[in-house]
Design an enzyme around this catalytic site. Sequence first.
Site, PDB file in Angstrom:
ATOM      1  N   LYS A 113       4.770   4.795  -3.589  1.00 55.21           N
ATOM      2  CA  LYS A 113       3.487   4.452  -4.222  1.00 55.21           C
ATOM      3  C   LYS A 113       2.534   5.642  -4.204  1.00 55.21           C
ATOM      4  CE  LYS A 113       4.167  -0.441  -3.340  1.00 55.21           C
ATOM      5  NZ  LYS A 113       5.387  -0.377  -2.504  1.00 55.21           N
ATOM      6  N   ASP A 176      -0.142  -1.002   1.610  1.00 51.62           N
ATOM      7  CA  ASP A 176       1.216  -1.509   1.347  1.00 51.62           C
ATOM      8  C   ASP A 176       1.791  -1.803   2.729  1.00 51.62           C
ATOM      9  OD1 ASP A 176       3.436  -2.147  -0.225  1.00 51.62           O
ATOM     10  OD2 ASP A 176       4.321  -0.172   0.105  1.00 51.62           O
ATOM     11  N   CYS A 229       6.377  -6.618   0.538  1.00 51.50           N
ATOM     12  CA  CYS A 229       7.628  -6.926  -0.171  1.00 51.50           C
ATOM     13  C   CYS A 229       8.245  -8.163   0.481  1.00 51.50           C
ATOM     14  CB  CYS A 229       8.572  -5.733  -0.182  1.00 51.50           C
ATOM     15  SG  CYS A 229       9.068  -5.183   1.447  1.00 51.50           S
TER      16      CYS A 229
HETATM   17  N1  SAM Z   1       4.052   2.471   0.617  1.00 49.89           N
HETATM   18  C1  SAM Z   1       5.371   2.924   0.982  1.00 49.89           C
HETATM   19  C2  SAM Z   1       6.128   3.278  -0.272  1.00 49.89           C
HETATM   20  O1  SAM Z   1       5.813   2.766  -1.347  1.00 49.89           O
HETATM   21  O2  SAM Z   1       7.041   4.118  -0.196  1.00 49.89           O
HETATM   22  C3  SAM Z   1       6.095   1.900   1.831  1.00 49.89           C
HETATM   23  C4  SAM Z   1       5.293   1.484   3.031  1.00 49.89           C
HETATM   24  S1  SAM Z   1       6.126   0.418   4.135  1.00 49.89           S
HETATM   25  C5  SAM Z   1       6.140  -1.073   3.290  1.00 49.89           C
HETATM   26  C6  SAM Z   1       4.944   0.166   5.377  1.00 49.89           C
HETATM   27  C7  SAM Z   1       4.604   1.373   6.222  1.00 49.89           C
HETATM   28  O3  SAM Z   1       3.613   0.987   7.174  1.00 49.89           O
HETATM   29  C8  SAM Z   1       5.770   1.927   7.015  1.00 49.89           C
HETATM   30  O4  SAM Z   1       5.982   3.278   6.689  1.00 49.89           O
HETATM   31  C9  SAM Z   1       5.338   1.773   8.469  1.00 49.89           C
HETATM   32  O5  SAM Z   1       5.723   2.868   9.282  1.00 49.89           O
HETATM   33  C10 SAM Z   1       3.822   1.701   8.369  1.00 49.89           C
HETATM   34  N2  SAM Z   1       3.187   0.999   9.509  1.00 49.89           N
HETATM   35  C11 SAM Z   1       3.787   0.296  10.494  1.00 49.89           C
HETATM   36  N3  SAM Z   1       2.861  -0.171  11.360  1.00 49.89           N
HETATM   37  C12 SAM Z   1       1.670   0.257  10.944  1.00 49.89           C
HETATM   38  C13 SAM Z   1       0.332   0.118  11.434  1.00 49.89           C
HETATM   39  N4  SAM Z   1       0.074  -0.579  12.527  1.00 49.89           N
HETATM   40  N5  SAM Z   1      -0.645   0.720  10.731  1.00 49.89           N
HETATM   41  C14 SAM Z   1      -0.385   1.417   9.616  1.00 49.89           C
HETATM   42  N6  SAM Z   1       0.849   1.564   9.104  1.00 49.89           N
HETATM   43  C15 SAM Z   1       1.863   0.994   9.764  1.00 49.89           C
END
Ligand code: SAM
Length: 429
Positions: A113, A176, A229
């Site tokens: 994204k 996201d 997702c």
């Molecule tokens: N937006 C990305 C894409 O389109 O390629 C995918 C994101 S993925 C659904 C969610 C992300 O949130 C992961 O990379 C994860 O490491 C991160 N995440 C996990 N815990 C989190 C937290 N407490 N605060 C912020 N981000 C976090």
Amino acid sequence: MRPPEAFLEKMQALLGAAFGSFLAEYEKPPLRGLRRNALKLSPALDAALRGWEPAEWNEALLFVPEGRRPGLWPEQAAGLYYLQEPSASLPVGALGVRPGMRVLDLCAAPGGKSTQIAEALAGEGILVANEVHAGRARILLENIERQGVANAVVLNESPQRLAAHFGPWFDAVLVDAPCSGEGMFRRDDEAIAQWSERALRGCHERQLEILLEAAKLLRPGGRLVYSTCTFNTLENEGSVEAFLCARPEFSLIGAERAMPHTHRGEGQFYAVFTKQGGEGERRLPALGAAGPDERFSRFAGEALNESPFWRETRPQGDWLYALPGGMPELKGLRVLRAGLQLGRLLPKRFEPAHALALCAKRGIFQQEKVLLPEEALLYLRGEALEAHFLGWGTVTLGGWPLGLAKGAEGRLQNHYPKGLRREGLRACP
Ligand code: SAM
């Protein structure tokens, strides 16, 4: 692996008569998408992709036909496209990004994204792409550089520390969120294995925590998009409602749940909010630029074409960066990249960076060699090529650089970064 029974029961309750159509999708293979990079238009790639069907909601996103393997094509290394699950491209469309905006992607790795936001910014404005996990933040950086984005800041921070640093500075914020990934069940057995009622509650709590920090980062009048997702109502409508209760200055202006039987893709939920009040837009001090560096100026005179498109440069350690206009001070944050990495300041000379070669601006280097497909495979394996020029230049494929090479003694030395070299790639048919 069959999805958990408790998940299927929830889906039946959610979908009613449509449950049968949803379930039937699990008999089909997952759908794959290829998003052409709007920053690096390539007629040669377009010709190779002729006949691939675009997604209804994004004409740059094409469905990858069965049996095609664009993950193995060298054009990917030139950043000409990004492989993205088709429905994952929906939320950025709702973020309303326009050139010149300041946009935060709070949970950004691996960068599907973020790179899409960068395309919408078209080189103007600032993208702050943040990832809380250090290892994933490095992958995010790699993807942003490969796609040629010059106006990004890549951070490895917690949402709390970002909110404390930036306050309401951004025009648009994307969350996201980490989620239970029910939309990934068709292609990821691990997501099925980790699913439980307890895990859903844990995700919901974490989502709310992240959203509450995101709220502090958006200026009044700005737009926030929340996406997952996953399909369950606790992590989607539940997180949206809890957020609206806690933050009455936000209004919900729309939401959509894309599912395999409604949209061709694995599934995505997104909700769009605007902010009406709260603390006024924050002004931040600018990141100071430095005067011209003599080593870089000499190198630019010898190897680059005139009129660089960046306005200001700034050294950081041994490296020199080009700053996008309006770059804020980042002191105290874990910064992986602030702007475009131009190259390394060595004691007596300047050595260009891979990111400079990959930047989405044609003809930066005076010298370039157009590679044949077989030569591109050799280059990406790290092999030297026959000399074509002397000194620094780029090697190109599909009209865009794959990386740097340096001509000397009848050979083009290969400067493709060692960590990116790959065997087993195949020419795009
Ligand atoms: N937006 C990305 C894409 O389109 O390629 C995918 C994101 S993925 C659904 C969610 C992300 O949130 C992961 O990379 C994860 O490491 C991160 N995440 C996990 N815990 C989190 C937290 N407490 N605060 C912020 N981000 C976090």
